[in-house]
Scaffold this active site. Structure first.
Site, PDB file in Angstrom:
ATOM      1  CD  GLN A 172       3.606  -5.199 -10.913  1.00 26.92           C
ATOM      2  OE1 GLN A 172       4.145  -6.274 -11.248  1.00 26.92           O
ATOM      3  NE2 GLN A 172       2.932  -4.457 -11.763  1.00 26.92           N
ATOM      4  CG  HIS A 176       0.214  -2.939  -6.286  1.00 27.76           C
ATOM      5  ND1 HIS A 176       1.446  -2.888  -6.887  1.00 27.76           N
ATOM      6  CD2 HIS A 176      -0.604  -2.189  -7.040  1.00 27.76           C
ATOM      7  CE1 HIS A 176       1.362  -2.175  -7.986  1.00 27.76           C
ATOM      8  NE2 HIS A 176       0.127  -1.732  -8.113  1.00 27.76           N
ATOM      9  CG  LEU A 352       9.297   9.542  -4.392  1.00 29.63           C
ATOM     10  CD1 LEU A 352       9.784   9.400  -2.957  1.00 29.63           C
ATOM     11  CD2 LEU A 352      10.407  10.006  -5.282  1.00 29.63           C
ATOM     12  CE1 TYR A 353       8.381   1.674  -2.121  1.00 31.47           C
ATOM     13  CE2 TYR A 353       9.074   0.605  -4.135  1.00 31.47           C
ATOM     14  CZ  TYR A 353       9.065   0.667  -2.758  1.00 31.47           C
ATOM     15  OH  TYR A 353       9.757  -0.275  -2.023  1.00 31.47           O
ATOM     16  CG  HIS A 356       5.342   1.383 -14.004  1.00 28.49           C
ATOM     17  ND1 HIS A 356       5.130   2.306 -13.001  1.00 28.49           N
ATOM     18  CD2 HIS A 356       4.303   0.511 -13.935  1.00 28.49           C
ATOM     19  CE1 HIS A 356       3.999   2.025 -12.380  1.00 28.49           C
ATOM     20  NE2 HIS A 356       3.473   0.937 -12.907  1.00 28.49           N
ATOM     21  N   GLY A 493      12.349   9.040  -0.742  1.00 25.55           N
ATOM     22  CA  GLY A 493      11.666   7.757  -0.520  1.00 25.55           C
ATOM     23  C   GLY A 493      12.179   6.987   0.683  1.00 25.55           C
ATOM     24  CB  SER A 497      11.310   3.006   2.517  1.00 25.31           C
ATOM     25  OG  SER A 497      11.572   1.636   2.609  1.00 25.31           O
TER      26      SER A 497
END
Ligand SMILES: COc1ccc2c(c1)c(CC(=O)NCCNS(=O)(=O)c1cccc3c(N(C)C)cccc13)c(C)n2C(=O)c1ccc(Cl)cc1
Length: 572
Positions: A172, A176, A352-353, A356, A493, A497
């Site tokens: 997280q 962000h 994709l990311y 949660h 992803g 990345s």
């Protein structure tokens, strides 16, 4: 109607519609030819024969430890593989960026306008018969209904690799930095910096950065609470922070991202990186006593970004991948290759990311249990427990499994919004994205989920496997063996990345040298960085438990504990 709505062009061919519902496929650069770019050239046939399927490659990478132990010990072999990995994964990402969410064709805006998230696949054309083109229902099922049937957590499922809550907060805090949707402009727009730019620590712009700096010895503002260094309060560093009115200004921590007051885990990472920044400043000041505040700050910031990338590749991605092949950070591998040091964040990578389900429903900090709603925006918990208890508790608690029916109640709204945004931006179907990333499209719902119950729910919602939406597909997809995710998450992803990490400016030949980082001292801080060291060096006393995987012993102890309560009930 538009003949391109049925996506006739294969293998990356570009569909050009003509008036009388005819079309042409532009197969340039695809190594395929024919009306729909379906016939491989001889060379491509040869390549297809040689290349292992992603599934086979994955199986090899998570088995045969003895083989990878040998490979990991042979420098020229592992260097060759790592170079291939970065090149293969990066080449699948278009650079310069080609599409935006506002155009289904290439525009200059896509390359030059940084306010856009880029698109790996263009939006579905507007005038198509159904939202997905020609397949599936004319009206997609209500996002809330989809979330209720497929995402709401029934009972907490642990991640199969025993990922810890320390991983949850790492993901997280890290993501962000570059997933900053500009809600004012819409879900296709970003106010972020398109990469690992340190904004989680230094803020999104110069104004915020200057409010967070002490302008002494290159350091960031901080305060001592209970003998430990924490970020300043907003009253001392008046940056824009999103807190509920219940948290007074003199209790709101000032962090690099306006929403990092949300969870103590985010504050913990913000605090540990702040400590690391100030620690590195000290080291550089000793090395260069004549440097001024500005040079100490700027050089330390570059070192912190280097440490971040090093830790992300060698600790974080290594854990996510569960590979026996040791991934490593070595920018020199790309020198002399055709590699572009520029990255553009795609909105598909953002969706994709959305992991949660990693979030548990409650948090156990050194024996105290906090419900998510009592944990959120709680600025007392971190300072009350202290960094050691936080990191050890997060390292000992299981994260959730990123799969269907495992979104906690508190995160359902995010899942609903992600589905809504995918529709607003006219995402193509999950199967279209699988083809874009060289994966075989699924031919049935059961093949997609690997079971029957959810498959049946999906069928009732989407009618046609070709109409399953992007985010829904990624979440319900059956996981690969020994993995946290399905092939879609990994193969779509993964390239974003790898590209996002290796295309960072500091990895380029002109940056990647001792002088950029204050000499060998600074350069070595990057080269020897690790997640464990990040916490060890910034917490008094001996090293705390720092782990992205719940240690077996702890896990067994919890299992026994659970059994005790469960077993005793059965015995009664
Ligand atoms: C499994 O679970 C995972 C889980 C997450 C993963 C990965 C693997 C990977 C590695 C990768 O992309 N895996 C695919 C092919 N593997 S590969 O490494 O590219 C490769 C390709 C070709 C040849 C190889 C090779 N040869 C030559 C023998 C050896 C080793 C690797 C080779 C990356 C980056 N992740 C992310 O950071 C990530 C972050 C956010 C999201 Cl939403 C999704 C992913």
């Amino acid at each position: 109607g538009n003949p391109c709505c049925s996506y006739p062009c294969q293998n990356g061919g570009v569909c050009m519609p003509h008036s009388n519902s005819q079309y042409t496929c532009d197969c340039t650069g695809t190594e395929f030819y024919g009306q729909n770019c379906e016939t491989p050239t001889l060379l491509q046939r040869f390549k297809l024969l040689l290349r292992p399927t992603p599934e086979t490659l994955h199986t090899w990478l998570v088995h045969n430890k003895w083989l990878w132990d040998i490979v990991n010990s042979m420098t020229f072999v592992k260097d060759f593989i790592m170079k291939m990995v970065v090149l293969i994964r990066s080449n699948i990402v278009d650079a310069p960026p080609t599409y935006t969410s506002d155009h289904e064709y290439i525009t200059l805006d896509a390359a030059t306008n940084l306010s856009y998230f880029t698109r790996a696949l263009p939006p579905v054309p507007r005038e198509c018969p159904t939202p997905m083109g020609v397949v599936g229902p004319k009206i997609l099922p209500d996002p809330k209904l989809v979330a209720e049937k497929l995402f709401r957590r029934t009972e907490f499922k642990r991640d199969a690799l025993d990922s810890s809550v320390l991983l949850t907060f790492f993901a997280q805090h890290f993501t962000h930095m570059f997933f900053k949707t500009d809600m004012k402009k819409g879900p296709g727009f970003t106010w972020g910096g398109h990469g690992v730019d340190g904004s989680s620590v230094y803020g999104p712009d110069k104004h915020t950065e200057n409010l967070l700096r002490s302008f002494t010895d290159g350091k960031l503002k901080s305060q001592m609470i209970n003998g430990e260094e924490w970020p300043p309060y907003v009253s001392d560093a008046p940056v824009k922070m999103l807190y509920p009115p219940s948290v007074p200004k003199d209790k709101q921590f000032a962090l690099g991202h306006e929403f990092f007051g949300l969870l103590p885990g985010l504050l913990a990472y913000g605090a540990i990186w702040l400590r690391e920044h100030n620690r590195v400043c000290e080291i550089l000041k000793t090395e260069h006593p004549h440097w001024d505040d500005e040079q100490l700050f700027q050089t330390t910031k570059l070192i912190i970004i280097g440490e971040t990338i090093k830790i992300v590749i060698e600790d974080y991605v290594q854990h996510l991948s569960n590979y026996h092949f040791k991934l490593f950070f070595k920018p020199e591998l790309m020198f002399g290759q055709s590699f572009q040091y520029s990255n553009r964040i795609s909105v598909e990578f953002n969706h994709l990311y959305h992991w949660h389900p990693l979030m548990p429903d409650n948090f156990n900090i050194s024996g105290t249990d906090y419900k998510l709603r009592n944990f959120m925006f709680n600025t007392e918990i971190p300072v009350k427990h202290g960094m050691r208890q936080l990191v050890e508790s997060f390292s000992s608690q299981h994260a959730g499994k990123v799969t269907f029916r495992n979104h906690g109640a508190g995160t359902m709204h995010v899942a609903v919004d992600t589905i809504k945004h995918g529709r607003e931006l006219r995402f193509q179907s999950f199967n279209q994205y699988r083809k874009r990333f060289r994966l075989k499209p699924y031919s049935s719902f059961q093949e997609l989920t690997g079971e029957t119950e959810i498959a049946a729910e999906l069928e009732s919602l989407y009618e046609d496997i070709e109409a399953v939406e992007f985010y829904v597909g990624v979440i319900v997809e059956r996981h690969r063996e020994q993995s946290m995710f399905g092939g879609g998450m990994i193969e779509i992803g993964g390239p974003f990345s790898v590209k996002g990490l290796m295309a960072n400016p500091i990895c380029s030949p002109k940056y990647w040298k001792p002088s950029t980082f204050g000499g060998d001292v600074g350069f070595n801080i990057i080269k020897t960085a690790s997640l464990k060291k990040l916490f060890c060096k910034n917490i008094d006393g001996d090293c705390p438990l720092v782990s992205l995987k719940v240690p077996q012993t702890v896990s067994e102890a919890q299992a026994n504990e659970k059994c005790d309560s469960q077993c005793s009930k059965n015995e009664l």
